[in-house]
Scaffold this motif. Structure first.
Motif, PDB file in Angstrom:
ATOM      1  N   TRP A 145      45.717  39.768  52.295  1.00  0.00           N
ATOM      2  CA  TRP A 145      45.396  38.705  51.395  1.00  0.00           C
ATOM      3  C   TRP A 145      44.494  38.997  50.478  1.00  0.00           C
ATOM      4  N   PRO A 146      44.776  38.566  49.177  1.00  0.00           N
ATOM      5  CA  PRO A 146      43.649  38.716  48.163  1.00  0.00           C
ATOM      6  C   PRO A 146      42.709  37.288  48.525  1.00  0.00           C
ATOM      7  N   HIS A 169      39.584  35.408  46.163  1.00  0.00           N
ATOM      8  CA  HIS A 169      39.241  35.062  44.824  1.00  0.00           C
ATOM      9  C   HIS A 169      37.757  35.705  44.468  1.00  0.00           C
ATOM     10  N   ALA A 170      36.660  35.362  44.877  1.00  0.00           N
ATOM     11  CA  ALA A 170      35.368  35.906  44.436  1.00  0.00           C
ATOM     12  C   ALA A 170      34.532  36.012  45.723  1.00  0.00           C
ATOM     13  N   PHE A 188      35.290  39.680  41.637  1.00  0.00           N
ATOM     14  CA  PHE A 188      36.619  39.013  41.802  1.00  0.00           C
ATOM     15  C   PHE A 188      37.767  39.765  42.377  1.00  0.00           C
ATOM     16  N   ASN A 189      38.673  39.111  42.958  1.00  0.00           N
ATOM     17  CA  ASN A 189      39.994  39.723  43.517  1.00  0.00           C
ATOM     18  C   ASN A 189      39.693  40.911  44.553  1.00  0.00           C
ATOM     19  N   ASP A 216      40.137  41.824  48.729  1.00  0.00           N
ATOM     20  CA  ASP A 216      41.106  41.527  49.652  1.00  0.00           C
ATOM     21  C   ASP A 216      40.681  41.521  51.173  1.00  0.00           C
ATOM     22  N   ALA A 253      36.862  44.243  45.348  1.00  0.00           N
ATOM     23  CA  ALA A 253      38.192  44.747  44.311  1.00  0.00           C
ATOM     24  C   ALA A 253      38.595  46.001  44.345  1.00  0.00           C
ATOM     25  N   GLU A 305      38.661  48.113  46.625  1.00  0.00           N
ATOM     26  CA  GLU A 305      39.029  48.204  48.151  1.00  0.00           C
ATOM     27  C   GLU A 305      37.974  49.328  48.511  1.00  0.00           C
TER      28      GLU A 305
END
Length: 121
Positions: free
Chosen positions: A68-69, A71-72, A81-82, A84, A99, A101
């Motif tokens: 799941w992503p 947010h911050a 941001f973004n 996972d 973000a 990965e």
């Protein structure tokens, strides 16, 4: 009067000093856990990973995982941001990634600003 959400005290890995003023709550709906994580004050990083123990072990399903992503976050003092988060079959931890990965910075501070992670039990 029975509560819907429960607090839990997870084990964090990737910190020499854990974040403070944290909120770690979960609820169970059917066979799904919804885990909420918030670090109001960053901890001190000492690793390139950030894992948090689950409140309930994930179900065992061959080759399954939940991703799941969120947010911050803060990594080495910089807001990103973004990111996972992953939970693997029969897993006992959430594995947070930036973000890109990629790995977290192993110095400075880091925290999860807020995430809600559903996974099957």
């Amino acid at each position: 009067g029975f509560p819907v959400w429960f607090n839990w005290a997870p084990t964090l890995v990737g910190f020499s000093a854990d974040p403070t003023s944290t909120v770690n709550r979960f609820k169970i709906e059917g066979n799904t856990v919804f885990a909420m994580v918030r670090h109001a004050v960053a901890g001190t990083s000492n690793g390139t990973t950030l894992t948090i123990s689950l409140p309930v072990t994930a179900v065992t399903i061959t080759n399954a995982f939940w991703n799941w992503p969120f947010h911050a976050y803060v990594d080495n003092g910089t807001t990103g941001f973004n990111g996972d988060v992953w939970v693997v079959s029969a897993g006992t931890v959430m594995n947070f990634r930036t973000a890109s990965e990629g790995a977290w910075t192993n110095t400075g501070n880091k925290r999860i600003i807020g995430a809600l992670i559903p996974y099957e039990i």
